[in-house]
Design a protein around this motif. Structure first.
Motif, PDB file in Angstrom:
ATOM      1  N   ILE A 268       1.197  -1.110   0.385  1.00 46.46           N
ATOM      2  CA  ILE A 268      -0.125   0.123  -0.395  1.00 46.46           C
ATOM      3  C   ILE A 268       0.587   1.230   0.092  1.00 46.46           C
ATOM      4  CG2 ILE A 268      -0.351  -0.256   2.509  1.00 46.46           C
ATOM      5  CD1 ILE A 268      -2.448   0.789   0.025  1.00 46.46           C
ATOM      6  N   TRP A 269       1.927   1.067   0.757  1.00 44.80           N
ATOM      7  CA  TRP A 269       2.926   2.723   0.533  1.00 44.80           C
ATOM      8  C   TRP A 269       3.314   2.487  -1.482  1.00 44.80           C
ATOM      9  CZ3 TRP A 269       1.976   3.129   4.935  1.00 44.80           C
ATOM     10  CH2 TRP A 269       1.744   1.967   6.320  1.00 44.80           C
ATOM     11  N   SER A 270       3.685   1.146  -2.013  1.00 41.22           N
ATOM     12  CA  SER A 270       3.787   1.771  -3.342  1.00 41.22           C
ATOM     13  C   SER A 270       3.242   2.459  -3.929  1.00 41.22           C
ATOM     14  CB  SER A 270       4.729   0.686  -3.460  1.00 41.22           C
ATOM     15  OG  SER A 270       2.870   0.151  -3.670  1.00 41.22           O
ATOM     16  N   SER A 271       3.035   2.612  -5.134  1.00 36.89           N
ATOM     17  CA  SER A 271       2.395   2.829  -6.428  1.00 36.89           C
ATOM     18  C   SER A 271       1.177   2.840  -5.782  1.00 36.89           C
ATOM     19  CB  SER A 271       3.196   3.480  -7.670  1.00 36.89           C
ATOM     20  OG  SER A 271       3.567   1.713  -7.779  1.00 36.89           O
ATOM     21  N   ILE A 272       1.511   1.433  -5.531  1.00 38.85           N
ATOM     22  CA  ILE A 272      -0.335   0.436  -5.376  1.00 38.85           C
ATOM     23  C   ILE A 272      -1.092   1.197  -4.346  1.00 38.85           C
ATOM     24  CG2 ILE A 272      -1.654  -1.355  -4.389  1.00 38.85           C
ATOM     25  CD1 ILE A 272      -0.510  -2.455  -6.488  1.00 38.85           C
ATOM     26  N   GLY A 273      -0.606   2.694  -4.243  1.00 36.46           N
ATOM     27  CA  GLY A 273      -2.054   3.247  -3.321  1.00 36.46           C
ATOM     28  C   GLY A 273      -1.743   4.437  -4.263  1.00 36.46           C
ATOM     29  N   LEU A 274      -1.783   4.543  -5.600  1.00 32.39           N
ATOM     30  CA  LEU A 274      -2.283   5.358  -6.220  1.00 32.39           C
ATOM     31  C   LEU A 274      -3.809   5.941  -5.793  1.00 32.39           C
ATOM     32  CD1 LEU A 274      -0.313   7.109  -8.556  1.00 32.39           C
ATOM     33  CD2 LEU A 274      -1.806   5.778 -10.057  1.00 32.39           C
ATOM     34  N   CYS A 275      -4.447   4.561  -6.036  1.00 32.23           N
ATOM     35  CA  CYS A 275      -5.977   5.438  -5.530  1.00 32.23           C
ATOM     36  C   CYS A 275      -6.022   5.875  -4.852  1.00 32.23           C
ATOM     37  CB  CYS A 275      -6.722   4.167  -5.942  1.00 32.23           C
ATOM     38  SG  CYS A 275      -6.653   2.862  -4.135  1.00 32.23           S
ATOM     39  N   VAL A 276      -5.762   5.852  -3.434  1.00 31.72           N
ATOM     40  CA  VAL A 276      -5.314   6.728  -2.316  1.00 31.72           C
ATOM     41  C   VAL A 276      -5.096   8.313  -2.490  1.00 31.72           C
ATOM     42  CG1 VAL A 276      -4.429   6.836  -0.234  1.00 31.72           C
ATOM     43  CG2 VAL A 276      -5.321   4.343  -0.891  1.00 31.72           C
ATOM     44  N   ILE A 277      -3.774   8.149  -3.023  1.00 29.36           N
ATOM     45  CA  ILE A 277      -2.954   9.399  -3.494  1.00 29.36           C
ATOM     46  C   ILE A 277      -4.613  10.527  -4.551  1.00 29.36           C
ATOM     47  CG2 ILE A 277      -1.032  11.107  -4.110  1.00 29.36           C
ATOM     48  CD1 ILE A 277       0.086   8.817  -3.924  1.00 29.36           C
ATOM     49  N   LEU A 278      -4.941   9.688  -5.572  1.00 27.34           N
ATOM     50  CA  LEU A 278      -6.047  10.919  -6.047  1.00 27.34           C
ATOM     51  C   LEU A 278      -6.839  11.505  -5.116  1.00 27.34           C
ATOM     52  CD1 LEU A 278      -6.066   7.972  -9.452  1.00 27.34           C
ATOM     53  CD2 LEU A 278      -5.102  10.291  -9.848  1.00 27.34           C
ATOM     54  N   ALA A 279      -7.380  10.244  -4.385  1.00 29.74           N
ATOM     55  CA  ALA A 279      -8.419  10.060  -3.656  1.00 29.74           C
ATOM     56  C   ALA A 279      -8.493  11.314  -2.267  1.00 29.74           C
ATOM     57  CB  ALA A 279      -9.161   8.956  -2.320  1.00 29.74           C
ATOM     58  N   ILE A 280      -6.467  11.547  -1.682  1.00 28.71           N
ATOM     59  CA  ILE A 280      -6.202  12.364  -0.545  1.00 28.71           C
ATOM     60  C   ILE A 280      -5.622  13.294  -0.726  1.00 28.71           C
ATOM     61  CG2 ILE A 280      -7.543   9.880   1.406  1.00 28.71           C
ATOM     62  CD1 ILE A 280      -4.214  10.453   1.791  1.00 28.71           C
ATOM     63  N   GLY A 281      -4.916  13.094  -1.835  1.00 27.99           N
ATOM     64  CA  GLY A 281      -3.823  14.022  -1.984  1.00 27.99           C
ATOM     65  C   GLY A 281      -2.618  13.962  -2.086  1.00 27.99           C
ATOM     66  N   MET A 282      -1.376  14.406  -2.044  1.00 30.00           N
ATOM     67  CA  MET A 282      -0.406  14.042  -2.160  1.00 30.00           C
ATOM     68  C   MET A 282       0.160  13.872  -0.886  1.00 30.00           C
ATOM     69  SD  MET A 282       1.787  11.344  -3.494  1.00 30.00           S
ATOM     70  CE  MET A 282       3.512  10.900  -2.970  1.00 30.00           C
ATOM     71  N   ASP A 283      -0.009  15.312  -0.638  1.00 23.08           N
ATOM     72  CA  ASP A 283       0.645  15.743   1.544  1.00 23.08           C
ATOM     73  C   ASP A 283       0.163  14.950   2.438  1.00 23.08           C
ATOM     74  OD1 ASP A 283       1.692  17.930   0.044  1.00 23.08           O
ATOM     75  OD2 ASP A 283      -0.237  19.442   0.579  1.00 23.08           O
ATOM     76  N   ASN A 284      -1.034  14.433   2.122  1.00 21.53           N
ATOM     77  CA  ASN A 284      -1.442  13.413   3.210  1.00 21.53           C
ATOM     78  C   ASN A 284      -1.032  12.041   2.939  1.00 21.53           C
ATOM     79  OD1 ASN A 284      -4.105  15.150   4.561  1.00 21.53           O
ATOM     80  ND2 ASN A 284      -4.669  15.142   3.142  1.00 21.53           N
ATOM     81  N   PHE A 285      -0.979  11.202   1.485  1.00 22.33           N
ATOM     82  CA  PHE A 285      -0.271  10.488   1.663  1.00 22.33           C
ATOM     83  C   PHE A 285       1.288  10.770   2.477  1.00 22.33           C
ATOM     84  CE2 PHE A 285       2.135   6.696  -0.689  1.00 22.33           C
ATOM     85  CZ  PHE A 285       1.506   6.108  -0.076  1.00 22.33           C
ATOM     86  N   ARG A 286       1.786  11.346   2.447  1.00 23.04           N
ATOM     87  CA  ARG A 286       2.790  10.958   2.873  1.00 23.04           C
ATOM     88  C   ARG A 286       3.369  11.703   4.175  1.00 23.04           C
ATOM     89  NH1 ARG A 286       6.949  12.843  -0.963  1.00 23.04           N
ATOM     90  NH2 ARG A 286       6.258  13.938  -3.092  1.00 23.04           N
ATOM     91  N   GLU A 287       1.500  12.201   4.620  1.00 20.93           N
ATOM     92  CA  GLU A 287       2.018  11.986   6.725  1.00 20.93           C
ATOM     93  C   GLU A 287       1.441  10.548   6.519  1.00 20.93           C
ATOM     94  OE1 GLU A 287       1.428  14.614   9.335  1.00 20.93           O
ATOM     95  OE2 GLU A 287       2.543  14.817   7.354  1.00 20.93           O
ATOM     96  N   PHE A 288       0.538   9.896   5.798  1.00 20.90           N
ATOM     97  CA  PHE A 288       0.547   8.299   5.808  1.00 20.90           C
ATOM     98  C   PHE A 288       1.601   7.392   6.093  1.00 20.90           C
ATOM     99  CE2 PHE A 288      -0.791   4.814   3.555  1.00 20.90           C
ATOM    100  CZ  PHE A 288      -1.687   3.636   3.943  1.00 20.90           C
ATOM    101  N   LEU A 289       2.655   8.063   4.769  1.00 22.09           N
ATOM    102  CA  LEU A 289       3.974   7.190   5.227  1.00 22.09           C
ATOM    103  C   LEU A 289       5.153   7.867   6.107  1.00 22.09           C
ATOM    104  CD1 LEU A 289       5.410   8.006   1.198  1.00 22.09           C
ATOM    105  CD2 LEU A 289       3.618   5.547   1.904  1.00 22.09           C
ATOM    106  N   LYS A 290       4.641   9.414   6.472  1.00 21.43           N
ATOM    107  CA  LYS A 290       5.600   9.531   7.828  1.00 21.43           C
ATOM    108  C   LYS A 290       4.851   8.315   9.014  1.00 21.43           C
ATOM    109  CE  LYS A 290       6.259  14.123   9.653  1.00 21.43           C
ATOM    110  NZ  LYS A 290       5.951  15.342   9.911  1.00 21.43           N
ATOM    111  N   GLY A 291       3.535   8.518   8.752  1.00 20.57           N
ATOM    112  CA  GLY A 291       3.588   7.485  10.163  1.00 20.57           C
ATOM    113  C   GLY A 291       4.033   6.537  10.313  1.00 20.57           C
ATOM    114  N   ALA A 292       3.319   5.633   9.062  1.00 21.07           N
ATOM    115  CA  ALA A 292       4.149   4.768   9.318  1.00 21.07           C
ATOM    116  C   ALA A 292       5.749   4.300  10.105  1.00 21.07           C
ATOM    117  CB  ALA A 292       3.962   3.693   7.946  1.00 21.07           C
ATOM    118  N   HIS A 293       6.754   5.371   9.073  1.00 22.32           N
ATOM    119  CA  HIS A 293       8.267   5.456   9.735  1.00 22.32           C
ATOM    120  C   HIS A 293       8.059   5.393  10.763  1.00 22.32           C
ATOM    121  CE1 HIS A 293      12.104   6.583   8.653  1.00 22.32           C
ATOM    122  NE2 HIS A 293      12.471   7.457   9.240  1.00 22.32           N
TER     123      HIS A 293
END
Ligand code: F6P
Length: 552
Positions: A268-293
């Motif tokens: 889900i952290w890879s380009s497989i998350g593309l639909c998520v990024i389309l829905a919530i935008g890249m800034d939010n997706f980066r927050e998602f990655l940050k939380g996991a990190h």
């Protein structure tokens, strides 16, 4: 054979025998600090595991267990790119996808982080262009809808995360097609305008029969509306198998790759998350990655007793191997996490549902756990009966947000919180027969009737549960929670000496399904015509003939 691990298991069994003399309620009464002693707070996440039937000596043996299975070294092996997926000879590096982009990790002598960075940037450019209308459909329309076609790890993560983060949606509407059942794609495409729809074909291997068949049907649907020559404008491919995408005919600039060191259920952290990024935008997706990190860092650096994934993992081992509890219920009191149990089901059961160790031997202890669950409070009205009074004990994992996104809904929220806390309390404290009789009599039930009813209304109690509490279900928190579960599965897999990153158990059914297909093809095989279907077993022949006779 790992004698040190077996010794730790033996010690845990002894502790269990000792602990069985006391109930959990009694343990709480004996230790006023039990909640503090058996909970871990990390930033805005709290794991309360005090309602498990353990004491401090158990945690001490958990530390021995960590040493016995070389946990720290194994964690390090994963984080540094060692090829720990030994049956596929692959590194396991989903952690790289959420790591500091200026760091480096070597795989086969090559730093993979520049590729990760480039992939994120490529996605960002594309997603921004779709969301702000720079990239339009073949008819010049803005894309209002996106269909993600994928299955397993290429579906469960995208769907779960998209649904969980609904309050952050400000992009196109996302739909999902996974099942080969024609009703799935039929229902989705029938509700959409192809001229305004973008289709993502998400498949690590780009060979999965369900995804490829659904993708072909989607292509046909699109071509009929916008013309074969324009259909490509509406398609995106996400895969590690770039050569196979070419055969499908998708434009190069619509292809998003990732790498074989990302497992499907960890993608889900890879380009497989593309639909998520389309829905919530890249800034939010980066927050998602940050939380996991952040959870990765916690996992890497905290000692056993303060390490959420390790404690959750060893509690799993305690329940499965020491207490003999073979299932585990995931119970998010958070409707937007309704798909979370299914997501964890794949993560956990596909990773650790194995009976052969990494050394190729039969396992000597039970491995894997049957994961199930659903959102509360709905599940209270379906399967909680069994949790409270069934003959099988099911360790429960409650999940709860302290804050909701909706304003002015305090009554709902308070009821949700009260129910979540009440259920874990009820599982632990139970209700004795004497107590039931006392209550019934107080309500005016005659003595004899109270005695007759009491066994049915008794609650055994002393049933284990943990609670994961978080501030709010935002992208960062969700990232943290998913990473917590990923690492928990890893800890359990290491304890059982499994390769948690392959999934050979799914192959036989796939192979047989392709043989079975020939049995359904009446035209090509004369063996089918006499209704014997060659080498099939009698049950299969019977079913095939019954299907034929039922078919209209
Ligand atoms: O059948 C199991 C599986 O291989 C999963 O591990 C994977 O997530 C899913 O199929 C889908 O695979 P792919 O992304 O290659 O289509």
């Amino acid at each position: 054979m790992n004698l040190k691990r077996d010794a730790a298991f033996a010690n845990l069994r002894q502790l269990k025998n000792r602990l069985d003399r006391l109930t959990m309620s009694e343990l709480f009464a004996l230790n006023p600090n039990r909640f503090e002693d058996f909970s871990i707070k990390y930033d805005d996440l709290l794991l309360d595991y005090s309602k498990n039937h353990i004491d401090k000596d158990v945690i001490t043996v958990f530390k021995d267990l960590a040493k016995a299975v070389n946990l720290k070294e194994k964690i390090n092996d994963m984080f540094t790119g060692k090829k720990i997926n030994i049956t596929e000879n692959r590194a396991v590096l989903h952690i790289a996808l959420r790591k500091d982009l200026n760091s480096s990790i070597l795989v086969d002598g090559k730093d993979i982080m520049p590729d990760v960075k480039e992939s994120l940037e490529k996605m960002e450019t594309f997603v921004n262009a779709i969301r702000n209308g720079e990239i339009l459909s073949s008819s010049g329309d803005k894309f209002t809808d996106v269909i993600n076609i994928g299955i397993g790890g290429s579906h469960l993560g995208p769907e779960m995360v998209t649904k969980a983060l609904k309050p952050y949606h400000d992009g196109p509407k996302i739909h999902f097609v996974s099942n080969i059942d024609p009703s799935h794609i039929f229902d989705v495409i029938n509700s959409l305008d192809p001229k305004k729809t973008l289709v993502l074909i998400a498949s690590k291997t780009f060979t999965t029969i369900e995804t490829m068949t659904n993708a072909k049907s989607a292509w046909k649907w699109m071509s009929q509306s916008v013309g074969e020559e324009n259909a490509g404008e509406h398609f995106v491919a996400i895969s590690t198998a770039l050569d196979k995408i070419k055969e499908f005919g998708i434009r190069d600039d619509r292809v998003f790759g990732y790498w074989d060191w990302v497992g499907g259920r960890y993608s889900i952290w890879s380009s497989i998350g593309l639909c998520v990024i389309l829905a919530i935008g890249m800034d939010n997706f980066r927050e998602f990655l940050k939380g996991a990190h952040e959870m990765d860092e916690h996992f890497l650096n905290e000692p056993v007793e303060n390490n959420m994934p390790i404690i959750l993992g060893f509690l799993g081992v305690w329940h499965i191997n020491i207490c003999n509890y073979v299932t585990r219920a995931i119970l998010p009191y958070d409707q937007r996490l309704n798909a979370f149990p299914s997501y964890i089901q794949q993560l956990d059961m596909e990773s650790n549902g194995k009976s052969i160790t990494s050394d190729g031997e039969n396992v000597s202890e039970k491995t894997g756990v049957i994961v199930w669950g659903a959102a509360g409070t709905n599940s209270q009205h379906s399967f909680f009966q069994l949790l409270h009074q069934g003959s099988e004990i099911v360790p429960c994992e409650f999940m709860l947000a302290a804050n909701e996104h909706e304003e002015g809904m305090k009554e709902h929220k308070d009821l949700l919180v009260a129910n979540c806390l009440a259920q874990s309390q009820a599982l632990m404290v139970g209700r004795s027969i004497q107590e039931v009789i006392r209550i019934l009599k107080k309500r005016g039930v005659p003595h004899e009737e109270a005695i007759r009813l009491a066994p049915h209304r008794k609650f055994m109690g002393n049933r284990p549960s943990s609670t994961i509490l978080y501030k709010k279900l935002d992208p960062k928190t969700l990232g943290k929670i998913i990473a917590l579960y990923e690492h928990r599965v890893f800890v359990e897999g290491i304890t059982w000496n499994l390769d948690s990153f392959d999934q050979w158990g799914v192959e036989l059914g796939k192979e047989l399904a392709s043989d079975m297909l020939t049995c359904l093809d009446e035209s090509s095989d004369s063996k089918n015509k006499d209704n014997n279907y060659g080498e099939q077993d009698a049950s299969t022949v019977g079913l095939l003939n019954a299907i034929k006779s039922f078919q209209e």
